[in-house]
Scaffold this motif. Structure first.
Motif, PDB file in Angstrom:
ATOM      1  N   SER A 120       4.858   2.697  -0.088  1.00 32.16           N
ATOM      2  CA  SER A 120       5.590   3.800  -0.684  1.00 32.16           C
ATOM      3  C   SER A 120       5.100   5.171  -0.046  1.00 32.16           C
ATOM      4  O   SER A 120       4.022   5.133   0.522  1.00 32.16           O
ATOM      5  CB  SER A 120       5.521   4.144  -2.205  1.00 32.16           C
ATOM      6  OG  SER A 120       4.197   4.214  -2.404  1.00 32.16           O
ATOM      7  N   THR A 121       6.058   6.292   0.225  1.00 32.15           N
ATOM      8  CA  THR A 121       5.553   7.500   0.636  1.00 32.15           C
ATOM      9  C   THR A 121       6.058   8.607  -0.173  1.00 32.15           C
ATOM     10  O   THR A 121       7.039   8.526  -0.649  1.00 32.15           O
ATOM     11  CB  THR A 121       6.138   7.590   2.227  1.00 32.15           C
ATOM     12  OG1 THR A 121       5.494   8.843   2.730  1.00 32.15           O
ATOM     13  CG2 THR A 121       7.324   7.577   2.225  1.00 32.15           C
ATOM     14  N   GLY A 122       5.479   9.618  -0.416  1.00 33.99           N
ATOM     15  CA  GLY A 122       5.858  10.837  -0.862  1.00 33.99           C
ATOM     16  C   GLY A 122       6.823  11.785  -0.277  1.00 33.99           C
ATOM     17  O   GLY A 122       7.657  12.528  -0.961  1.00 33.99           O
ATOM     18  N   TYR A 162      10.904   5.693  -0.051  1.00 33.26           N
ATOM     19  CA  TYR A 162      10.676   6.951   0.310  1.00 33.26           C
ATOM     20  C   TYR A 162      10.654   7.972  -0.924  1.00 33.26           C
ATOM     21  O   TYR A 162      11.420   7.678  -1.880  1.00 33.26           O
ATOM     22  CB  TYR A 162      11.657   7.502   1.173  1.00 33.26           C
ATOM     23  CG  TYR A 162      12.090   6.572   2.401  1.00 33.26           C
ATOM     24  CD1 TYR A 162      10.723   6.759   3.591  1.00 33.26           C
ATOM     25  CD2 TYR A 162      12.408   5.332   2.560  1.00 33.26           C
ATOM     26  CE1 TYR A 162      10.938   6.226   4.698  1.00 33.26           C
ATOM     27  CE2 TYR A 162      12.703   4.543   3.912  1.00 33.26           C
ATOM     28  CZ  TYR A 162      11.595   4.945   4.820  1.00 33.26           C
ATOM     29  OH  TYR A 162      11.637   4.269   5.948  1.00 33.26           O
ATOM     30  N   ASP A 163      10.184   9.202  -0.967  1.00 31.55           N
ATOM     31  CA  ASP A 163      10.252  10.239  -1.777  1.00 31.55           C
ATOM     32  C   ASP A 163       9.566   9.854  -3.240  1.00 31.55           C
ATOM     33  O   ASP A 163      10.249  10.088  -3.977  1.00 31.55           O
ATOM     34  CB  ASP A 163      11.732  10.710  -1.818  1.00 31.55           C
ATOM     35  CG  ASP A 163      11.848  12.207  -2.178  1.00 31.55           C
ATOM     36  OD1 ASP A 163      10.737  13.034  -2.174  1.00 31.55           O
ATOM     37  OD2 ASP A 163      13.065  12.577  -2.267  1.00 31.55           O
ATOM     38  N   MET A 164       8.673   8.904  -2.952  1.00 27.13           N
ATOM     39  CA  MET A 164       8.036   8.359  -4.145  1.00 27.13           C
ATOM     40  C   MET A 164       7.725   9.377  -5.194  1.00 27.13           C
ATOM     41  O   MET A 164       7.774   9.133  -6.529  1.00 27.13           O
ATOM     42  CB  MET A 164       6.881   7.439  -3.890  1.00 27.13           C
ATOM     43  CG  MET A 164       6.144   7.076  -4.845  1.00 27.13           C
ATOM     44  SD  MET A 164       7.044   5.698  -5.896  1.00 27.13           S
ATOM     45  CE  MET A 164       5.876   5.208  -7.112  1.00 27.13           C
ATOM     46  N   ASP A 165       7.277  10.614  -4.803  1.00 26.00           N
ATOM     47  CA  ASP A 165       6.619  11.635  -5.668  1.00 26.00           C
ATOM     48  C   ASP A 165       7.747  11.908  -6.519  1.00 26.00           C
ATOM     49  O   ASP A 165       7.497  12.789  -7.772  1.00 26.00           O
ATOM     50  CB  ASP A 165       5.966  12.753  -5.043  1.00 26.00           C
ATOM     51  CG  ASP A 165       4.872  12.259  -4.134  1.00 26.00           C
ATOM     52  OD1 ASP A 165       4.138  11.173  -4.552  1.00 26.00           O
ATOM     53  OD2 ASP A 165       4.332  13.080  -3.304  1.00 26.00           O
ATOM     54  N   PHE A 200       0.894  -1.196   0.014  1.00 29.60           N
ATOM     55  CA  PHE A 200      -0.141   0.013   0.138  1.00 29.60           C
ATOM     56  C   PHE A 200       0.683   1.282  -0.168  1.00 29.60           C
ATOM     57  O   PHE A 200       2.043   1.279   0.511  1.00 29.60           O
ATOM     58  CB  PHE A 200      -1.022   0.026   1.480  1.00 29.60           C
ATOM     59  CG  PHE A 200      -0.249  -0.171   2.543  1.00 29.60           C
ATOM     60  CD1 PHE A 200      -0.012   1.225   3.249  1.00 29.60           C
ATOM     61  CD2 PHE A 200       0.361  -1.199   3.116  1.00 29.60           C
ATOM     62  CE1 PHE A 200       0.681   1.299   4.435  1.00 29.60           C
ATOM     63  CE2 PHE A 200       0.881  -1.187   4.391  1.00 29.60           C
ATOM     64  CZ  PHE A 200       1.149   0.108   5.059  1.00 29.60           C
ATOM     65  N   PRO A 201       0.254   2.366  -0.400  1.00 31.96           N
ATOM     66  CA  PRO A 201       1.031   3.825  -0.216  1.00 31.96           C
ATOM     67  C   PRO A 201       0.559   4.292   0.963  1.00 31.96           C
ATOM     68  O   PRO A 201      -0.425   4.066   1.619  1.00 31.96           O
ATOM     69  CB  PRO A 201       0.381   4.547  -1.536  1.00 31.96           C
ATOM     70  CG  PRO A 201      -0.943   3.799  -1.639  1.00 31.96           C
ATOM     71  CD  PRO A 201      -1.019   2.378  -1.270  1.00 31.96           C
ATOM     72  N   TRP A 210      13.725  11.364   6.213  1.00 35.31           N
ATOM     73  CA  TRP A 210      13.852  12.015   7.206  1.00 35.31           C
ATOM     74  C   TRP A 210      12.353  12.587   7.996  1.00 35.31           C
ATOM     75  O   TRP A 210      12.596  12.725   9.212  1.00 35.31           O
ATOM     76  CB  TRP A 210      14.933  13.124   7.072  1.00 35.31           C
ATOM     77  CG  TRP A 210      14.573  14.479   6.176  1.00 35.31           C
ATOM     78  CD1 TRP A 210      14.824  14.172   4.787  1.00 35.31           C
ATOM     79  CD2 TRP A 210      13.875  15.243   6.531  1.00 35.31           C
ATOM     80  NE1 TRP A 210      14.364  15.493   4.265  1.00 35.31           N
ATOM     81  CE2 TRP A 210      13.829  16.359   5.250  1.00 35.31           C
ATOM     82  CE3 TRP A 210      13.529  16.135   7.653  1.00 35.31           C
ATOM     83  CZ2 TRP A 210      13.119  17.345   5.139  1.00 35.31           C
ATOM     84  CZ3 TRP A 210      12.716  17.097   7.612  1.00 35.31           C
ATOM     85  CH2 TRP A 210      12.581  17.902   6.347  1.00 35.31           C
ATOM     86  N   ILE A 211      11.614  13.041   6.988  1.00 31.48           N
ATOM     87  CA  ILE A 211      10.268  13.548   7.462  1.00 31.48           C
ATOM     88  C   ILE A 211       9.575  12.261   8.188  1.00 31.48           C
ATOM     89  O   ILE A 211       8.955  12.471   9.246  1.00 31.48           O
ATOM     90  CB  ILE A 211       9.396  14.172   6.356  1.00 31.48           C
ATOM     91  CG1 ILE A 211      10.025  15.431   5.827  1.00 31.48           C
ATOM     92  CG2 ILE A 211       8.153  14.167   6.707  1.00 31.48           C
ATOM     93  CD1 ILE A 211       9.726  16.204   4.794  1.00 31.48           C
ATOM     94  N   VAL A 212       9.548  11.158   7.376  1.00 33.28           N
ATOM     95  CA  VAL A 212       8.899   9.933   7.809  1.00 33.28           C
ATOM     96  C   VAL A 212       9.426   9.390   9.349  1.00 33.28           C
ATOM     97  O   VAL A 212       8.738   9.246  10.253  1.00 33.28           O
ATOM     98  CB  VAL A 212       8.892   8.787   6.999  1.00 33.28           C
ATOM     99  CG1 VAL A 212       8.360   7.483   7.714  1.00 33.28           C
ATOM    100  CG2 VAL A 212       8.072   9.047   5.702  1.00 33.28           C
ATOM    101  N   HIS A 213      10.894   9.336   9.494  1.00 31.22           N
ATOM    102  CA  HIS A 213      11.390   9.022  10.709  1.00 31.22           C
ATOM    103  C   HIS A 213      11.660   9.988  11.885  1.00 31.22           C
ATOM    104  O   HIS A 213      11.214   9.710  12.899  1.00 31.22           O
ATOM    105  CB  HIS A 213      12.794   8.409  10.396  1.00 31.22           C
ATOM    106  CG  HIS A 213      12.678   6.999   9.480  1.00 31.22           C
ATOM    107  ND1 HIS A 213      12.424   5.753  10.236  1.00 31.22           N
ATOM    108  CD2 HIS A 213      12.686   6.428   8.379  1.00 31.22           C
ATOM    109  CE1 HIS A 213      12.278   4.888   9.285  1.00 31.22           C
ATOM    110  NE2 HIS A 213      12.394   5.310   8.184  1.00 31.22           N
ATOM    111  N   LEU A 214      12.265  11.277  11.517  1.00 29.71           N
ATOM    112  CA  LEU A 214      12.462  12.334  12.444  1.00 29.71           C
ATOM    113  C   LEU A 214      11.363  13.139  12.823  1.00 29.71           C
ATOM    114  O   LEU A 214      11.378  13.353  13.854  1.00 29.71           O
ATOM    115  CB  LEU A 214      13.660  12.930  11.869  1.00 29.71           C
ATOM    116  CG  LEU A 214      14.968  12.264  11.549  1.00 29.71           C
ATOM    117  CD1 LEU A 214      16.152  12.931  11.068  1.00 29.71           C
ATOM    118  CD2 LEU A 214      15.803  11.247  12.617  1.00 29.71           C
TER     119      LEU A 214
END
Length: 196
Positions: free
Chosen positions: A132-134, A172-175, A83-84, A138-142
């Protein structure tokens, strides 16, 4: 092993669908049995009904409204979610799948004294998620604290099963990803799934 692969993406030609198909093919090539559940194509209704919610804490929870999906989870040795991440969370249809299928008597038993849930998915030995994430890592984790990982590992895995093999694989940074990055990710997915 019998692996239930659950895809949660509305677009048939999405990158998530490509990841799910890569997983399905590799599992079959390695001799596993695959139950492929595309929540959108199978018209899964993610809405928890009023009767389902009203009987949530009743003894002998009645799973009849979601029974075909419950049965598929109970027949699996492993669960692979694809999933996204939207707004650092599951797509709504996947959240509804968890709400309606990971229910008392199936995924866990309620402690009558109000204590910790007792895991019941003894059949599930593997819980892997490919997302996946756009946002960049560092945004997702930190900044966000990796909420999807916490939800899957500390929530669903810990409360519903014991001693399972847990893995979260994220692009990460899929977009802003290019074809080369996506191909490399698919190769990584295939390599990892090949170890099952």
């Amino acid at each position: 092993m019998r692996i239930l692969v659950v895809l949660a993406h509305p677009l048939e030609e999405s990158f998530a669908a490509g990841v799910a198909e890569t997983i399905r093919r590799k599992l079959l090539a390695n001799g596993h049995t695959v139950d492929f559940l595309d929540l959108y194509r199978e018209n899964f209704d993610p809405r928890l009904t009023s009767t389902e919610r009203a009987r949530y804490f009743q003894p002998d929870y009645d799973v009849s409204e979601a029974e075909p999906f419950v049965r598929r989870l109970q027949q699996a040795d492993g669960l692979v979610l694809v999933f996204p991440q939207w707004w650092f969370n599951f797509p709504a249809i996947l959240k509804g799948y968890v709400d309606r299928v990971f229910v008392p008597g199936v995924a866990f038993d309620n402690d009558p004294a109000g204590g910790r849930l007792r895991p019941k998915l003894r059949n599930i030995r593997v819980l892997w998620a490919f997302t996946s994430t756009g946002s960049p890592w560092w945004i997702v984790h930190l900044y966000m604290g990796n909420p999807v990982r916490r939800l899957l590992k500390r929530g669903i895995a810990a409360f519903c099963a014991r001693g399972l093999d847990f893995k979260l694989v994220n692009l990460y940074d899929m977009d802003r990803s290019n074809e080369e990055k996506r191909r490399a990710h698919l190769a990584r997915v295939e390599m990892l799934v090949g170890r099952l």
